[in-house]
Structures are given as C-alpha cells and as structure tokens.
Design an enzyme around this catalytic site. Structure first.
Site, PDB file in Angstrom:
ATOM      1  N   GLU A 290      32.233  57.026  42.876  1.00  0.00           N
ATOM      2  CA  GLU A 290      33.261  55.993  42.781  1.00  0.00           C
ATOM      3  C   GLU A 290      33.534  55.862  41.294  1.00  0.00           C
ATOM      4  O   GLU A 290      32.660  55.443  40.529  1.00  0.00           O
ATOM      5  CB  GLU A 290      32.735  54.684  43.384  1.00  0.00           C
ATOM      6  CG  GLU A 290      33.792  53.620  43.480  1.00  0.00           C
ATOM      7  CD  GLU A 290      33.303  52.299  42.965  1.00  0.00           C
ATOM      8  OE1 GLU A 290      33.676  51.934  41.833  1.00  0.00           O
ATOM      9  OE2 GLU A 290      32.516  51.644  43.671  1.00  0.00           O
TER      10      GLU A 290
ATOM     11  N   CYS B  28      34.798  46.976  39.672  1.00  0.00           N
ATOM     12  CA  CYS B  28      35.596  48.170  40.009  1.00  0.00           C
ATOM     13  C   CYS B  28      36.829  47.783  40.802  1.00  0.00           C
ATOM     14  O   CYS B  28      37.758  48.571  40.915  1.00  0.00           O
ATOM     15  CB  CYS B  28      34.757  49.183  40.760  1.00  0.00           C
ATOM     16  SG  CYS B  28      33.751  48.435  42.037  1.00  0.00           S
TER      17      CYS B  28
END
Lengths: 484, 484
Positions: B228, B265
């Site tokens: 990620e 994020c």
C-alpha cells in the site's frame, strides 16, 4: 472500430477496449452470459471449418481438435453459469453499527471488472487456451474487454476464430471494442506495456513468459501478469504400487507423456519410482506402443531434440528407450530417460529443466529419504501425482506434493484438466506467476478488483449490493452468508 | 529459536519460519483463532505500557494511541471469527461425473497458506499497521508464519510488542518460529529476497514500496508483493452540496486532513469544489480551528515543508491558509493550497504528488467537464469521496470515482477505516500493488494459494474437503453453495 474487427494495431485495439470498458462493465450478468453462449454457439456451428484449419496449422489430429472445440465451448458456457450464479461478485453488506467504537458506516463490497485484459494465445491448445479460450472467456465473463495476441503457430485459425467471436458479440449486442485480435511479436510487448491494459493472461514458455512478466512489473504502473510458464509435473510411485501393478502404471505413463506429442503443460516430465521393482522394464515394454508425431511449430520441433541431447549428455542420465538424435524435420519420436534420485538432488537445475515433447525422465530412488530429497528440489508445478497401494499412509507425502503443486492427483495421470468449479490450474513459480487459476470457475477472479461503497444511496449501488436481493444471488450480510 | 525470540537475523528468522510453516498450516482454524485471541488479550493487558512507549516514539497523542490499540486487538479477534466461519477456505467439491466427455474425476479445492510472509511495519500506525497489525493478523490467521520488519520510527515499541506476541503464541502452543522480528534497512531488502519468504505485506511510501516491489518481482522466483504505497484520496463536492452546506463541509474537511497531523494514508489530499460558491472562504474560516503537531519521524518532518514549498512554487498554486515556510524542528502546521481544475488537468504529475502531512489542495472547477477532466488524471487511490445534495443524479460520477479508488464514500470523510467483512483498503496503482485488500475480512486471501485434490482418499484430504462436513463450514458442492 466495430465488434467485427479482427486484427488491428495494438493502440487501436486497446483504445477501443478502454472505450468499451464502462459499457461492458455495466452490462448485466445475464447479458454477458448471453454473449458467452453466443460465442460458444457460433464456434460450435463452425467447428468443422475451424478444425480443418487447425489441423493444417498445428498438425494435431482431427479427433483431438474436435474434442478441444467441445471443451472450449463448454468452458464458455460454464462461465455463463458461474456469473449468473452471482457468488463470483463476493457481494458483501455490512449495515451501519452505531455501537462500534468508532461507529461503523454502511459498507458494501463487490468485485468489479479490472478493465481491458491482454490475452496471449498458447501454441499447444489452439482453441482452449487461445483466441476464445479460458482467459478470454473468464475476462469477458466478469466484464473485461479483451485484446488477444494471436499465436504465430496458428495465425489463420486465430483470425477466423476472432471473426466468429466478433460477429457473435456484435450480434448479441456487446459494446463495440469488447474484443480484438492483434498479431506479431512486437504487438505482444506493446500490449503488455499499453496504459489501457490493466491485466494480462499468458500461457507459454518460461523464457517468453518471464520476459513479459518483467515488462508488466516494470511499467510505471505495474499490472498483474497471470502467466502459466513451465511445469515438470512430478509423479511419485510408491514401492507397494510398483510391486502391485508396474505394467498398468507403465502403460498409463507412456500414454500420458506422449499424449499430444508430449506438448501438454501437464505432461508428467519426471517420475520417481522405487529402484529394484522392475518398473523401468515395464516402461520399456509399454514403450513399444508409444507413438510420436509432427510437432506444433518448427521452433518447438527444433527445441525438442536439442533438449533431449542436452539431458542425455549428462553423465548420470541413460537413454532407456527411443533415440535422442532426431531430425527436427521429421515427426518427433518418444524417448524415456533414466537417472537416480541422488543425481537429481545433486543437480536439479540441469536434470529438471522442462523439455517440451514426448519425453519423460524416470528417477530411481532407493529409500523414502532419497525420494523426498529429490522431491524437495523440484520447483513449483501445475500438478503432482501419487501412485500408491491401498492402505498406505500417505498424508505426509500428500502434503509434500501439495506444497509444490496446484493439483495433486491420487492415481491417474495429470494430462486432462477438467473445467469445473473445483479445478486449480496454477502452482508455485515457475508453474504460474500468481495465487490464482487459469482454468475452472474461479479464473475470473484474476480480472476483478474489489470496490467498497460507503454510505451510498441505493440509486448508485450496483444491483448486487442493493438492499433487496433482486438478483437472487449469494451475499454475506452482517457476517452471514445467504441468498438474502 | 523459540517463539519468544524477538529480534534475530533475517536468515535465522526465515529459516525458523520455513521450519514452522508445515506445523502452523496443520493447526486447526479453532487453534489459530485461539492464537489470535491470545495475542489480542496480551496486547490489551499491556496497553498502558505500550501506549506510553508509543507516545514517546511517535509523538501521537494518548487517546489516539489507546484507540489504535483497541482497533488492533479487535482486528485480531475479527480474523479469529473469519477463520472459524470457514468460508475463507473456499472449500469446493465436485464429485466425479462419468457422463462428462471426457469423464470428470473427483476434484476438491481449498485455499492453503502460501508459506512464510514478510511484513513491513508502517510509521503512521504503530499498532494497527505494525508488528501485530492487519498484515500479521491476516497472515497468521490463514496459517502463515510471519517475519516482521520493524519500523525505525518506533523500535522500542516494536520490540516490546514482538515480545508480547511471541510470548502469547508460545503460551498458546503455536509452533516455534511462527513469528519473529527483524530490524534495519538491510534486513528489509534481505527479507524480500529471501527464498523462504513467499509473500510480502507492506505499508509505506511510494518510493520505498516501489523499490521493494521491484526486488520482489525480479527474484529468480518472483513472489507477490502486497504494497500500500501512496494515495491522494480525491474529494468531489457538487455545486448543490457546496451551496447547501459549505460551512459544515469545510469543518469536516479541516478535521479530516489534519487528523493525526495529516499522516493518514486516507487523508483527503485533493478537493474538487465548484468555483463561485464561496467554499474556499468557508475552509479559511474553519481553518482557524485547525491544529498541527509534532510529526512521526525526523524524515517525515523534513519532507513536509519541502513538499509544501515545491507545490507552492507552482505558478498556478496559491497558499490559501497557513505557512509553507515551516521549520522542520518545530511542530508541523496545517496548510491549505488552492489551484484550478484546468491547472491539475494540465500538470497532474506535479500538482497531485502526495504530500504526507496536514495539507490539502483545493481545486476549483467551473463546470462538470472541467471537474471530470481533472478527475480523470488522478491516479489510483485508496478512497474517493463524493459530497452531493439529496436527489442529485450521481450514478455516472459514482462510477467515475469507483474506477479510480477501492472505497467510494458518499458523504463523510475517508480517514477512519472500519475493520469489517466489507472493507476494501486498496485501489489501482499506486494506491496498492494488487487486486486485494490489506484491511477487512478478506485480507487473508493475499496469503493463500489454491490446491485441488484429485481422486484423493479421505485420509489425505484436509478436513474441510472431506465428505462429511464436520467443521460445519460453507462449501460449494457440485456447484451448490451450502453448509453441507
């Protein structure tokens, strides 16, 4: 660009595919099932013509090719059933939970088509792993446009199949651009690097597949490359099995490794058998019935004797049956090689290299420790086969085989891959490049990406995620699976 | 090497993990659920101590860290429920069909653990995406040993958490070697290239993640790298929504992009809003309440003003609120930047680069064509958020957002990721490197590989595939899903 285009440039084909993607994604499962059935019906209707072209281009016999057409259209129809079933969407609904800390919103997850898919046809299955084969069928099934790279070994068949697919799709009302064919080596490398292509399906050689995998992985935006590359497909025969029926095993083995002139990705390439049981003599006896044939392409025909000679030149390898000095301009002849488990464990790189064609390597082991040491150096395979006698304790050996293959057979032979819900055609590297399968009902999962809708109004939700289950499909709601 | 080891060399840790893999794979789901619960209980019991270490090392506030511990242990317990449910095995049985041409054998498919998994801890979630975070929990849940690479931003916390995890696993009876911790930059690159490691989970920066992805992909035996990496998380506000409630939207936005000092994020990094609605003034007003704070690490603290200054130096970017000239040795302060949709469409590379920290970029659009052109140049994101007024037609816009994100929110803000069955934390490149999620019930699928047993005797079949469903799990038998 219309749905009837057959060959085009890569840029044209991928642009058309990208343009078609939203419309194809928006079609219902029932509509896409209809598209697949239309392709299947059209191919069945043209079977005689297609088989005749394939015979000329691939040198495979009529009966085999006719069977492969039937397998290919059955596969298209299976994917139609899979998508109408609806579980492939993995529809999941979690209603809001205000008691959670912090409170959970309404979350609804579904698998969506990843976008345009590049498909590389294989040489050895001109129907089932080619233009309208499993990769194409599974990608279209889940709603992805497809751009097929034709295999140079059967160009005319590829074009004719593509015409039939395109016409069937157009007649069935599929969006223009949903399917195209491209040709040539450069087209292949361009396809893998094209920004509009979001995933690739490939069946072919380790060297060719690795080169394309590297291109896909080194893109500015890497994409999944689903390659089926190379597989040695080990077979293990226990002492009890060899003693109980060496002759039958030998007959089965010879039939399997020579099937299709040994040009199957699931060909049993290495056979571990107990020394001193006479199994190798039984193989020599059965070998009398073995038949070779013309190979698929000139390149494959040239590589076969080269591979044989390389193996036979090893000090520990003996030619048990057949001739390694073969003329590539004549039909390929079967060969059986013989070595020992100790030799394999000492130099697996050389002895276990896949040799495409009607050859297998018998490996004699003296005890289970030797057998297991040889097994442990075998790389990932599509299949692993165990022949044992009734009542033997097999659990440990079965797990050892399952650790290095995607399909573990108990009895039988690995050539022949049923297209069912449970099939797995894929294994650890270098058998395949992913944790997915290229055959069977779950092959479409390769071309789907999950999307979760948070607190979405009903009007924007995909039908599978709406409160009322109008599709009647399996869903997981608040943790419970059901058709609710 | 015992289960209580905390840090070790990579070679030691991966060899121990490889040795543990078969034993861990052979444990029952109920046993592994117990292992996960034991870890959760032990972390909960040590929460006060762990939070105190984390506060010192990460500068995150106590309340946030205490909440993150609760989220982390709830996540461990969720995976325990997921594996006991059993559907995660995708158990599928096809009985033999002698009427098929050729006849189908008995085929039974199940997902098995892929083997030892390397897990890279994140800087910004010292619990939930670190030593005992989602990657570790999901890998252990499906039966894979884990080797964690500690993040240098919270070394002491990593060691202490690893001690607790190891002790809990040992006390619960998990195989020695099921879990280890390694430290240091070199350990990270070694881990990704170690032959014993079969998959990697990573949460971090685009540059670091890309480098490790390239290492994983260029191995002689490439392995899946689940990274990620980076996400700009676009927010779209329709004209009707801005006119109906600019102030509330502005307050929500400021709260979200400054949460955790903007080090999420899922931070909303770019906000497309309708010009002429006064939304930017509402943001300036709400900004009065915005608070910054000390950042996670020195490196992050240095990168933040550098990123701000780079963006603000663009001719089309205006500093709407806050200061871009910040001293990296002092707490980071929030900033709001302003540009136009036309500028974004013209130079997305520069304007849409992720800037980690409490900054967001407002993008004014004049019409929906400008808005959609800007949206179309935004790269893959973890999330996309839409604020609209009731009754607006949103289906097309929703699909446009779903095409570039893994989670699409309607109202609300993307920070905050519920751990449920439906969660999807992953999107098109560069958000993540795969078609899977790193959060939610299906995260374990990343670490499973399918194996099909053909014509296997009951005695070698995994329990999930035996004729009698002693586990009481969901299975698909001859095409029909059920608890049969």
């Amino acid at each position: 660009m219309t749905a009837t285009s057959t060959t085009s440039t890569v840029a044209e084909a991928t642009a058309a595919a990208a343009a078609a993607a939203p419309a194809l994604a928006a079609t219902s499962d029932v509509d896409r099932a209809r598209f697949l059935a239309a392709i299947a019906d059209a191919i069945d209707a043209a079977a005689v013509e297609l088989v005749s072209i394939a015979q000329r281009e691939t040198h495979l016999p009529e009966a085999r090719l006719t069977g492969e057409v039937a397998r290919t259209t059955a596969q298209l129809r299976m994917f139609a059933r899979v998508i109408v079933d609806g579980a492939y969407l993995e529809a999941t609904i979690d209603h809001p939970n205000s008691e959670a800390v912090p409170p959970n919103p309404d979350l609804r997850r579904v698998l969506k088509p990843i976008g345009p898919v590049g498909v590389f046809s294989a040489s050895n299955f001109p129907f089932a792993f080619s233009v309208a084969g499993g990769d194409t069928a599974s990608a279209l099934a889940v709603g992805c446009p497809v751009v097929v790279k034709a295999h140079s070994g059967h160009t005319e068949l590829s074009r004719r199949t593509a015409e039939i697919v395109s016409a069937a799709l157009e007649a069935a009302g599929a969006p223009a651009g949903s399917f195209s064919l491209v040709e040539g080596r450069q087209a292949g490398t361009d396809l893998v690097q094209d920004r509009n292509i979001k995933a690739v399906g490939f069946t072919g050689s380790l060297s060719g597949g690795r080169a394309l995998f590297d291109l896909a992985s080194s893109r500015p935006d890497p994409i999944p490359f689903y390659g089926e590359l190379g597989s040695i497909n080990p077979v293990v025969i226990t002492e009890a099995a060899a003693l109980a029926g060496a002759q039958k095993l030998a007959t089965g083995l010879v039939g399997s490794f020579t099937l299709g002139v040994g040009q199957f990705c699931t060909k049993p390439g290495v056979v571990l058998f107990p020394a001193g049981t006479g199994f190798e003599d039984a193989v020599v006896a059965a070998f009398a019935e073995a038949r070779g044939g013309e190979m698929l392409t000139e390149r494959i025909a040239e590589a076969y004797p080269a591979g044989l000679q390389k193996l036979a030149a090893e000090g520990n390898v003996k030619v048990l049956a057949g001739e390694v000095d073969q003329d590539p301009d004549r039909p390929a002849e079967p060969v059986v090689l013989l070595t020992t488990a100790a030799a394999v464990a000492a130099d697996p790189q050389t002895l276990l290299e896949e040799c495409f064609g009607p050859v297998t390597l018998l490996v004699a082991y003296h005890d289970t420790a030797e057998r297991d040491a040889a097994l442990d150096v075998i790389e990932g395979s599509l299949t692993a086969t165990l022949h044992a006698a009734e009542g033997e304790h097999l659990a440990d050996l079965a797990e050892r085989l399952a650790a290095r293959a995607g399909r573990v057979l108990f009895g039988g032979w690995p050539t022949g891959v049923a297209v069912t819900w449970s099939q797995q055609h894929g294994g650890p590297w270098p058998a395949t490049t992913s944790i997915h399968t290229s055959v069977g009902a779950t092959a479409g999962r390769r071309f789907q990406r999950p999307v979760t809708y948070q607190d979405a109004p009903e009007s924007v939700l995909p039908e599978a995620l709406r409160e009322q289950n109008t599709l009647g499909i399996w869903r997981r709601i608040d943790g419970e699976l059901g058709r609710h």
